[in-house]
Design a protein around this motif. Structure first.
Motif, PDB file in Angstrom:
ATOM      1  N   LEU A 208     -31.484  27.788 -16.051  1.00 48.24           N
ATOM      2  CA  LEU A 208     -30.656  28.489 -16.382  1.00 48.24           C
ATOM      3  C   LEU A 208     -29.002  27.970 -16.965  1.00 48.24           C
ATOM      4  CD1 LEU A 208     -28.371  27.781 -13.133  1.00 48.24           C
ATOM      5  CD2 LEU A 208     -30.355  29.095 -12.679  1.00 48.24           C
ATOM      6  N   ALA A 209     -28.614  26.397 -16.504  1.00 48.63           N
ATOM      7  CA  ALA A 209     -27.918  25.449 -16.642  1.00 48.63           C
ATOM      8  C   ALA A 209     -27.797  26.343 -18.648  1.00 48.63           C
ATOM      9  CB  ALA A 209     -27.891  24.216 -16.101  1.00 48.63           C
ATOM     10  N   GLN A 210     -28.919  25.514 -19.507  1.00 48.42           N
ATOM     11  CA  GLN A 210     -28.923  25.813 -20.288  1.00 48.42           C
ATOM     12  C   GLN A 210     -28.610  26.729 -20.616  1.00 48.42           C
ATOM     13  OE1 GLN A 210     -31.840  22.624 -22.251  1.00 48.42           O
ATOM     14  NE2 GLN A 210     -32.640  23.847 -20.325  1.00 48.42           N
ATOM     15  N   LYS A 211     -29.146  27.970 -20.538  1.00 50.76           N
ATOM     16  CA  LYS A 211     -28.464  29.575 -21.101  1.00 50.76           C
ATOM     17  C   LYS A 211     -27.235  29.029 -20.580  1.00 50.76           C
ATOM     18  CE  LYS A 211     -30.922  31.959 -22.049  1.00 50.76           C
ATOM     19  NZ  LYS A 211     -31.835  31.866 -23.309  1.00 50.76           N
ATOM     20  N   ALA A 212     -26.753  28.998 -19.282  1.00 52.30           N
ATOM     21  CA  ALA A 212     -24.891  29.342 -19.437  1.00 52.30           C
ATOM     22  C   ALA A 212     -24.268  28.838 -20.783  1.00 52.30           C
ATOM     23  CB  ALA A 212     -24.472  28.299 -17.873  1.00 52.30           C
ATOM     24  N   LEU A 213     -24.802  27.563 -21.206  1.00 57.04           N
ATOM     25  CA  LEU A 213     -24.200  26.345 -22.006  1.00 57.04           C
ATOM     26  C   LEU A 213     -24.677  27.178 -23.264  1.00 57.04           C
ATOM     27  CD1 LEU A 213     -24.235  23.522 -20.566  1.00 57.04           C
ATOM     28  CD2 LEU A 213     -22.362  25.232 -20.530  1.00 57.04           C
ATOM     29  N   GLY A 214     -25.260  28.270 -23.184  1.00 55.00           N
ATOM     30  CA  GLY A 214     -25.929  28.957 -24.824  1.00 55.00           C
ATOM     31  C   GLY A 214     -26.725  28.446 -25.604  1.00 55.00           C
ATOM     32  N   ALA A 215     -28.031  27.076 -24.941  1.00 58.09           N
ATOM     33  CA  ALA A 215     -28.667  26.461 -25.206  1.00 58.09           C
ATOM     34  C   ALA A 215     -29.705  27.022 -24.836  1.00 58.09           C
ATOM     35  CB  ALA A 215     -28.233  25.338 -25.290  1.00 58.09           C
ATOM     36  N   SER A 216     -30.730  26.837 -25.332  1.00 57.86           N
ATOM     37  CA  SER A 216     -32.124  27.381 -25.088  1.00 57.86           C
ATOM     38  C   SER A 216     -32.591  26.258 -23.777  1.00 57.86           C
ATOM     39  CB  SER A 216     -33.174  26.661 -26.441  1.00 57.86           C
ATOM     40  OG  SER A 216     -34.942  26.972 -25.876  1.00 57.86           O
ATOM     41  N   ALA A 217     -33.385  27.347 -22.902  1.00 55.69           N
ATOM     42  CA  ALA A 217     -34.549  26.170 -21.219  1.00 55.69           C
ATOM     43  C   ALA A 217     -35.260  25.759 -22.492  1.00 55.69           C
ATOM     44  CB  ALA A 217     -34.263  27.751 -20.798  1.00 55.69           C
ATOM     45  N   ASN A 218     -35.643  25.530 -23.706  1.00 55.26           N
ATOM     46  CA  ASN A 218     -37.166  25.299 -23.595  1.00 55.26           C
ATOM     47  C   ASN A 218     -36.268  23.428 -25.081  1.00 55.26           C
ATOM     48  OD1 ASN A 218     -39.474  26.135 -22.535  1.00 55.26           O
ATOM     49  ND2 ASN A 218     -38.075  27.986 -24.385  1.00 55.26           N
ATOM     50  N   THR A 219     -35.153  23.065 -25.095  1.00 54.73           N
ATOM     51  CA  THR A 219     -34.999  22.646 -25.496  1.00 54.73           C
ATOM     52  C   THR A 219     -35.662  21.078 -25.620  1.00 54.73           C
ATOM     53  OG1 THR A 219     -32.673  23.006 -25.722  1.00 54.73           O
ATOM     54  CG2 THR A 219     -32.833  21.478 -26.373  1.00 54.73           C
ATOM     55  N   GLU A 220     -36.337  20.704 -26.614  1.00 53.41           N
ATOM     56  CA  GLU A 220     -36.390  19.003 -26.214  1.00 53.41           C
ATOM     57  C   GLU A 220     -36.103  17.889 -25.484  1.00 53.41           C
ATOM     58  OE1 GLU A 220     -39.900  17.721 -27.485  1.00 53.41           O
ATOM     59  OE2 GLU A 220     -40.471  19.862 -26.641  1.00 53.41           O
ATOM     60  N   ASP A 221     -34.490  17.762 -26.161  1.00 51.05           N
ATOM     61  CA  ASP A 221     -34.098  16.516 -25.155  1.00 51.05           C
ATOM     62  C   ASP A 221     -32.755  17.414 -24.877  1.00 51.05           C
ATOM     63  OD1 ASP A 221     -32.448  14.388 -24.645  1.00 51.05           O
ATOM     64  OD2 ASP A 221     -32.067  13.939 -26.803  1.00 51.05           O
ATOM     65  N   PRO A 222     -33.228  17.849 -23.268  1.00 50.90           N
ATOM     66  CA  PRO A 222     -31.553  18.318 -22.672  1.00 50.90           C
ATOM     67  C   PRO A 222     -30.201  17.856 -22.136  1.00 50.90           C
ATOM     68  CG  PRO A 222     -33.347  17.568 -21.127  1.00 50.90           C
ATOM     69  CD  PRO A 222     -34.240  17.533 -22.486  1.00 50.90           C
ATOM     70  N   ALA A 223     -30.684  16.066 -22.398  1.00 50.80           N
ATOM     71  CA  ALA A 223     -28.828  15.698 -22.477  1.00 50.80           C
ATOM     72  C   ALA A 223     -28.168  15.765 -23.829  1.00 50.80           C
ATOM     73  CB  ALA A 223     -29.338  14.183 -23.294  1.00 50.80           C
ATOM     74  N   ALA A 224     -28.636  16.670 -24.967  1.00 48.57           N
ATOM     75  CA  ALA A 224     -27.838  16.567 -26.334  1.00 48.57           C
ATOM     76  C   ALA A 224     -26.933  18.428 -25.935  1.00 48.57           C
ATOM     77  CB  ALA A 224     -29.177  17.035 -27.178  1.00 48.57           C
ATOM     78  N   VAL A 225     -28.228  18.749 -24.894  1.00 48.42           N
ATOM     79  CA  VAL A 225     -26.713  19.909 -24.869  1.00 48.42           C
ATOM     80  C   VAL A 225     -25.294  19.306 -24.358  1.00 48.42           C
ATOM     81  CG1 VAL A 225     -26.383  21.945 -23.563  1.00 48.42           C
ATOM     82  CG2 VAL A 225     -29.017  21.389 -24.224  1.00 48.42           C
ATOM     83  N   GLU A 226     -24.292  20.081 -25.076  1.00 43.59           N
ATOM     84  CA  GLU A 226     -22.771  19.877 -25.236  1.00 43.59           C
ATOM     85  C   GLU A 226     -22.649  20.491 -23.437  1.00 43.59           C
ATOM     86  OE1 GLU A 226     -18.175  19.959 -26.835  1.00 43.59           O
ATOM     87  OE2 GLU A 226     -20.236  20.808 -27.545  1.00 43.59           O
ATOM     88  N   GLY A 227     -22.234  19.769 -22.943  1.00 44.81           N
ATOM     89  CA  GLY A 227     -21.846  20.235 -21.218  1.00 44.81           C
ATOM     90  C   GLY A 227     -22.656  20.649 -20.361  1.00 44.81           C
ATOM     91  N   LEU A 228     -23.962  19.436 -20.869  1.00 48.40           N
ATOM     92  CA  LEU A 228     -24.859  19.998 -19.199  1.00 48.40           C
ATOM     93  C   LEU A 228     -24.640  19.007 -18.436  1.00 48.40           C
ATOM     94  CD1 LEU A 228     -27.222  21.208 -18.790  1.00 48.40           C
ATOM     95  CD2 LEU A 228     -28.691  19.874 -19.646  1.00 48.40           C
ATOM     96  N   ALA A 229     -25.105  17.530 -17.916  1.00 43.96           N
ATOM     97  CA  ALA A 229     -24.362  16.984 -17.570  1.00 43.96           C
ATOM     98  C   ALA A 229     -23.024  16.970 -16.600  1.00 43.96           C
ATOM     99  CB  ALA A 229     -24.459  15.459 -17.647  1.00 43.96           C
ATOM    100  N   LEU A 230     -21.914  18.045 -16.916  1.00 43.29           N
ATOM    101  CA  LEU A 230     -20.774  18.397 -16.441  1.00 43.29           C
ATOM    102  C   LEU A 230     -21.526  19.563 -15.148  1.00 43.29           C
ATOM    103  CD1 LEU A 230     -18.220  18.072 -15.017  1.00 43.29           C
ATOM    104  CD2 LEU A 230     -17.435  18.865 -17.852  1.00 43.29           C
ATOM    105  N   PHE A 231     -21.696  20.271 -15.730  1.00 37.21           N
ATOM    106  CA  PHE A 231     -22.840  21.920 -15.747  1.00 37.21           C
ATOM    107  C   PHE A 231     -23.238  21.367 -14.108  1.00 37.21           C
ATOM    108  CE2 PHE A 231     -24.528  25.404 -14.890  1.00 37.21           C
ATOM    109  CZ  PHE A 231     -24.160  26.924 -15.041  1.00 37.21           C
TER     110      PHE A 231
END
Length: 387
Positions: A208-231
């Motif tokens: 759900l955090a990745q969906k909030a940022l417009g990314a897929s919940a099935n991203t292979e590398d979540p660290a690559a999702v911009e802003g995920l760590a802060l969210f």
């Protein structure tokens, strides 16, 4: 029993769906259901499922059909217990084993069941209603022998109901000047600090955090999702507890202002408590389906028994089943995917905000199997968040 779960599968502990409900529906009890079985001749259909998976009225309705039969139900209280049955049956002789013709499993558990050879592929060409399903369903259950999605794979299950994650909240506990909750980002609002309950499930929370940022919940590398760590850091500050067992009770007694819940768990409460409100984030949500799978260890059956087993699948894909599931089980059939709220059975039309609009459905995702490297990344991220 050999533990062959991946780390994330062990962490989840089968909490993808509502964990405990009474096997009662509209006053029809198990005793009454079994009494009805005695009035129907023919081979017995054996089902293993969560105690709430199919309302008793629907089981009874199938028994009254010309192609129906006695139904023997093995109700379990959790997905872990159902998965344990598959493992238990797999280690015994099929010739002497009393298994189920069909076992109800959540889609999240399909991949490990395939990998461990606990289930067998299905031939769906004889099913009358299979081709009537939206493309999302055969795509979900067509898998390789490794359990991954594959357009060239076999069909391993028949989906029959589904639900989606929602934000369920007590509007009376928000400041009067506050706008209604609407998006995943709204979970970070100051008035929810330490007043939010999230599922005790790593893929759901990280998804759900990745969906909030417009990314897929099935991203292979979540660290690559911009802003995920802060969210996630901000989200952690909002959480009162991660819980998949008592989160609804916490909301009702006032220990929480908002919870992330499954739609079919939220619906009965929304009809009963006027102070509760719901939001389906427009950026897309996470989905879960219940499937019928065929245990690998099942003994050979007669032609008549095999026909009855297929009749059950067709029954679960029928339009009448969809209506009755909504009435008696407040559940959503796979036939009701991607349609407007006004076309849903009446019990699912209210409250309007709960329905998954077609455009939001297009943005929503099932949690799919990850590579071993991706699982390790998600597990490390989850442990870091929780610590």
């Amino acid at each position: 029993m050999v533990d062959q779960y991946s780390p994330l599968e062990r962490e989840a502990e089968g909490q993808m769906l509502m964990n405990r409900r009474s096997f009662l529906a509209g006053g029809l009890t198990v005793t009454a259901l079994l009494a009805g079985c005695q009035r129907v001749s023919g081979p017995s259909l054996r089902l293993a499922m969560l105690a709430n998976a199919i309302p008793a009225q629907l089981l009874n309705a199938f028994q009254q059909l010309p192609q129906g039969s006695n139904i023997a139900v093995t109700p379990e209280e959790s997905l872990v217990e159902l998965y344990g049955l598959l493992q238990q049956w797999h280690g015994q002789s099929a010739a002497t084993l009393s298994t189920a013709d069909w076992l109800s499993l959540a889609d999240y558990w399909l991949a490990p069941a395939i990998r461990q050879e606990l289930v067998q592929p299905l031939e769906v060409s004889a099913l009358t209603h299979w081709d009537e399903l939206a493309a999302v369903w055969p795509e979900l259950v067509r898998r390789s022998a490794a359990g991954r999605l594959s357009p060239d794979g076999s069909i391993w299950a028949v989906p029959y109901r589904w639900s989606h994650l929602v934000v369920l909240y007590d509007r009376d506990r928000l400041p009067r000047s506050s706008a209604p909750l609407a998006t995943w980002a709204d979970l970070l609002r100051p008035e929810l600090r330490r007043r939010l309950v999230l599922p005790n499930h790593p893929r759901l929370v990280l998804g759900l955090a990745q969906k909030a940022l417009g990314a897929s919940a099935n991203t292979e590398d979540p660290a690559a999702v911009e802003g995920l760590a802060l969210f996630l850091a901000d989200l952690q500050n909002q959480v009162r507890v991660y819980d998949s067992d008592h989160y609804l009770e916490m909301l009702l007694i006032g220990d929480a202002t908002a919870v992330v819940a499954w739609s079919d768990d939220a619906l009965p409460l929304l009809k009963q408590y006027r102070n509760l409100a719901v939001a389906v984030p427009p950026e897309g949500t996470l989905l879960s389906a219940q499937l019928w799978v065929r245990p690998q260890a099942i003994a050979s059956v007669s032609e008549q028994t095999a026909s009855t087993a297929l009749s059950w699948l067709d029954f679960c894909l029928d339009a009448d089943f969809a209506t009755q599931l909504a009435i008696f089980g407040q559940g959503t059939s796979t036939r009701l995917w991607g349609i407007e709220r006004s076309q849903l059975p009446e019990p699912l039309q209210m409250p309007p905000a709960l329905a998954l609009a077609p455009d939001v459905a297009d943005q929503s995702e099932f949690l799919l199997p990850l590579s071993a490297a991706a699982e390790a990344r998600y597990s490390q991220l989850w442990q870091s968040l929780r610590s």
